[in-house]
Design a protein around this motif. Structure first.
Motif, short mmCIF file in Angstrom:
data_model
loop_
_atom_site.label_atom_id
_atom_site.label_comp_id
_atom_site.label_asym_id
_atom_site.label_seq_id
_atom_site.Cartn_x
_atom_site.Cartn_y
_atom_site.Cartn_z
N THR A 70 -15.38 -7.50 -3.59
CA THR A 70 -15.08 -6.21 -3.63
C THR A 70 -16.21 -5.13 -3.17
N LEU A 71 -15.86 -4.34 -2.02
CA LEU A 71 -17.08 -3.32 -1.84
C LEU A 71 -16.63 -1.88 -2.29
N TYR A 72 -17.61 -1.14 -2.54
CA TYR A 72 -17.43 0.20 -2.82
C TYR A 72 -17.05 1.18 -1.16
N ASP A 73 -16.48 1.80 -1.17
CA ASP A 73 -16.21 2.50 0.12
C ASP A 73 -16.80 3.88 -0.07
N PRO A 74 -18.06 4.19 0.03
CA PRO A 74 -18.56 5.64 0.26
C PRO A 74 -18.06 6.28 1.45
N ILE A 75 -18.29 7.59 1.21
CA ILE A 75 -17.86 8.37 2.52
C ILE A 75 -18.96 8.19 3.58
N PRO A 77 -22.74 5.93 4.18
CA PRO A 77 -22.04 5.05 5.27
C PRO A 77 -20.88 4.41 4.68
N SER A 78 -19.78 4.50 5.46
CA SER A 78 -18.31 3.99 5.28
C SER A 78 -18.48 2.45 5.11
N GLY A 79 -18.05 1.92 4.06
CA GLY A 79 -17.79 0.48 3.68
C GLY A 79 -16.79 -0.12 4.67
N ALA A 80 -15.40 0.55 4.80
CA ALA A 80 -14.40 0.33 5.58
C ALA A 80 -14.89 0.13 7.14
N GLN A 81 -15.62 1.17 7.78
CA GLN A 81 -16.17 1.00 9.12
C GLN A 81 -17.14 -0.28 9.25
N ALA A 82 -17.95 -0.28 8.26
CA ALA A 82 -18.78 -1.69 8.27
C ALA A 82 -18.03 -2.74 8.36
N VAL A 83 -17.06 -3.16 7.45
CA VAL A 83 -16.24 -4.20 7.63
C VAL A 83 -15.42 -4.15 8.93
N MET A 84 -14.75 -3.40 9.30
CA MET A 84 -14.24 -3.11 10.79
C MET A 84 -15.20 -3.48 11.72
N GLU A 85 -16.43 -3.05 12.08
CA GLU A 85 -17.19 -3.31 12.78
C GLU A 85 -17.40 -5.12 12.98
N SER A 134 -8.59 -5.62 3.16
CA SER A 134 -7.83 -4.66 2.67
C SER A 134 -8.47 -3.37 1.89
N PHE A 135 -8.09 -2.42 2.59
CA PHE A 135 -8.98 -1.11 2.73
C PHE A 135 -8.53 -0.29 1.42
N GLY A 136 -7.95 -0.64 0.39
CA GLY A 136 -7.73 0.08 -0.85
C GLY A 136 -6.57 0.77 -0.76
N ASP A 137 -5.99 1.28 -1.85
CA ASP A 137 -4.89 2.25 -2.03
C ASP A 137 -5.19 3.49 -2.03
N TYR A 138 -4.11 4.58 -1.67
CA TYR A 138 -4.30 6.04 -2.04
C TYR A 138 -3.08 6.54 -2.79
N ASP A 139 -3.29 7.22 -3.77
CA ASP A 139 -2.26 7.68 -4.74
C ASP A 139 -2.58 8.83 -5.36
N TRP A 140 -1.94 9.99 -5.22
CA TRP A 140 -2.24 11.37 -5.43
C TRP A 140 -2.31 11.34 -7.16
N ALA A 141 -1.76 10.46 -7.77
CA ALA A 141 -1.77 10.48 -9.26
C ALA A 141 -2.95 9.73 -9.85
N ASN A 142 -4.00 9.31 -9.09
CA ASN A 142 -4.78 8.40 -9.37
C ASN A 142 -6.30 8.99 -9.09
N GLU A 144 -9.19 6.90 -9.23
CA GLU A 144 -10.04 5.92 -9.09
C GLU A 144 -10.83 5.85 -7.71
N VAL A 145 -12.01 5.28 -7.62
CA VAL A 145 -12.53 5.08 -6.40
C VAL A 145 -11.98 4.18 -5.64
N VAL A 146 -12.12 4.28 -4.15
CA VAL A 146 -11.32 3.49 -3.27
C VAL A 146 -12.42 2.26 -3.21
N ASP A 147 -11.73 1.06 -3.10
CA ASP A 147 -12.65 -0.32 -2.97
C ASP A 147 -12.07 -0.74 -1.64
N VAL A 148 -12.89 -1.70 -1.02
CA VAL A 148 -12.41 -2.47 0.13
C VAL A 148 -12.51 -3.91 -0.33
#
Length: 161
Positions: A70-75, A77-85, A134-142, A144-148
């Protein structure tokens, strides 16, 4: 009758390893992004050797189980971008180009740390590559930080100490 030595049965003080004292090193993913990781594990396939009305077993092939991270996905450098690369080195979705294993397989180091930050254990994960992300979940009622979350397959692991 043998008499037990007091050192064998009495409690001996020791310093246990704790789960939150670790650091992982990847080629292109900063270490601070790693929030959680499973330790290496394996299973050996037993081979059954039949003989008349009996059998015996020997060890067959060893299979290293997949690692989950499980990775943090900071704005940035982007964790999602690092995984996708890393994942794009094995398969590029836009062009359909697949890559050689030399490009997408990487060695990963998992260091277990002691209470003062010293390295007390080191796993080298050889030939690791991304098999699921998996690049996390998005929820307007939550809030929490986004994890990868990602799963790595590997060739084998070495426990150095």
């Amino acid at each position: 009758m043998a008499v037990l030595d007091a050192n064998e049965i009495m409690f001996k003080a020791f310093e246990p390893k704790v789960q939150n004292h670790f650091i992982m090193y990847f080629e292109d993913i900063p270490s601070f992004m790693v929030k959680a990781a499973s330790a290496p594990s394996f299973s050996d396939e037993p081979i059954k050797l039949d003989h008349i009305n009996s059998y015996r077993k020997i060890r067959g092939k060893r299979e290293w189980n997949d690692l989950t991270l499980t990775l943090y996905d900071p704005i940035t450098p982007s964790g999602a971008q690092a995984v996708m690369e890393w994942a794009r080195l094995g398969y590029e979705s836009v062009t359909g180009r697949a890559g050689y294993s030399d490009f997408y397989k990487k060695d990963v180091t998992l260091n277990q740390l002691g209470p003062v930050g010293d390295i007390v254990g080191e796993w080298i994960i050889k030939g690791a590559f991304v098999i699921e992300a998996s690049f996390g979940d998005y929820d307007w009622a939550n809030s929490e930080v986004v994890d990868v979350s990602l799963t790595l397959a590997m060739d084998y692991c070495v426990l150095n100490y």
